[in-house]
Write a protein that holds these residues in place. Structure first.
Motif, PDB file in Angstrom:
ATOM      1  N   ALA A 108      28.497 -30.993  25.641  1.00 35.56           N
ATOM      2  CA  ALA A 108      27.029 -31.262  25.653  1.00 35.56           C
ATOM      3  C   ALA A 108      26.295 -32.091  25.252  1.00 35.56           C
ATOM      4  CB  ALA A 108      26.653 -30.210  25.262  1.00 35.56           C
ATOM      5  N   GLU A 109      27.223 -32.667  24.185  1.00 40.15           N
ATOM      6  CA  GLU A 109      25.946 -33.933  23.972  1.00 40.15           C
ATOM      7  C   GLU A 109      26.058 -35.102  24.939  1.00 40.15           C
ATOM      8  OE1 GLU A 109      27.769 -36.165  20.529  1.00 40.15           O
ATOM      9  OE2 GLU A 109      26.866 -34.657  19.561  1.00 40.15           O
ATOM     10  N   GLU A 110      27.364 -34.970  25.468  1.00 40.24           N
ATOM     11  CA  GLU A 110      27.756 -36.215  26.537  1.00 40.24           C
ATOM     12  C   GLU A 110      26.737 -36.119  28.081  1.00 40.24           C
ATOM     13  OE1 GLU A 110      31.344 -36.853  27.695  1.00 40.24           O
ATOM     14  OE2 GLU A 110      32.300 -37.625  25.947  1.00 40.24           O
ATOM     15  N   THR A 111      26.234 -34.699  27.679  1.00 45.24           N
ATOM     16  CA  THR A 111      25.561 -34.269  29.249  1.00 45.24           C
ATOM     17  C   THR A 111      24.359 -34.606  29.104  1.00 45.24           C
ATOM     18  OG1 THR A 111      26.930 -33.000  29.823  1.00 45.24           O
ATOM     19  CG2 THR A 111      24.789 -32.291  30.494  1.00 45.24           C
ATOM     20  N   ASP A 112      23.254 -33.999  27.791  1.00 40.51           N
ATOM     21  CA  ASP A 112      22.239 -34.629  27.317  1.00 40.51           C
ATOM     22  C   ASP A 112      22.132 -36.036  27.685  1.00 40.51           C
ATOM     23  OD1 ASP A 112      22.530 -32.084  27.163  1.00 40.51           O
ATOM     24  OD2 ASP A 112      22.143 -32.084  25.209  1.00 40.51           O
ATOM     25  N   LYS A 113      22.747 -36.886  26.815  1.00 38.44           N
ATOM     26  CA  LYS A 113      22.824 -38.330  27.150  1.00 38.44           C
ATOM     27  C   LYS A 113      22.726 -38.697  28.713  1.00 38.44           C
ATOM     28  CE  LYS A 113      24.007 -42.639  25.678  1.00 38.44           C
ATOM     29  NZ  LYS A 113      24.744 -43.946  25.579  1.00 38.44           N
ATOM     30  N   GLU A 114      23.528 -38.474  29.660  1.00 37.48           N
ATOM     31  CA  GLU A 114      23.561 -38.991  30.708  1.00 37.48           C
ATOM     32  C   GLU A 114      21.990 -38.131  30.952  1.00 37.48           C
ATOM     33  OE1 GLU A 114      27.257 -37.484  32.359  1.00 37.48           O
ATOM     34  OE2 GLU A 114      28.226 -38.524  31.393  1.00 37.48           O
ATOM     35  N   GLU A 115      21.617 -37.343  31.102  1.00 39.08           N
ATOM     36  CA  GLU A 115      19.994 -36.606  31.818  1.00 39.08           C
ATOM     37  C   GLU A 115      19.687 -37.360  31.561  1.00 39.08           C
ATOM     38  OE1 GLU A 115      20.790 -32.594  31.203  1.00 39.08           O
ATOM     39  OE2 GLU A 115      21.581 -32.486  32.515  1.00 39.08           O
TER      40      GLU A 115
END
Length: 71
Positions: A59-66
């Motif tokens: 979830a952290e990685e997804t939030d960062k990518e977004e």
């Protein structure tokens, strides 16, 4: 739960599995069965803690990518 908790649970599982093994050799089957069950519960708890951490990191990685992607 944290990864430290997962580590503690796995250590407990190792201990309970060893006790169960020893109890089998001593033909204390009730005690062996109890320790096998508690070892399994500890492994399940560790697996859950690891799964939660993996999901948190994903979830952290997804939030960062977004956040990094242009709109």
């Amino acid at each position: 739960m944290s990864l430290e908790e997962a580590s503690r649970q796995l250590e407990a599982a190792i201990h309970d599995a060893r006790v169960s093994f020893d109890c089998i050799l001593l033909e204390e089957l009730d005690r062996a069965h109890t320790n096998a069950i508690t070892a399994r519960a500890a492994v399940d708890a560790a697996e859950q803690a690891i799964r939660v951490e993996l999901e948190r990191r994903t979830a952290e990685e997804t939030d960062k990518e977004e956040a990094d992607s242009p709109d």
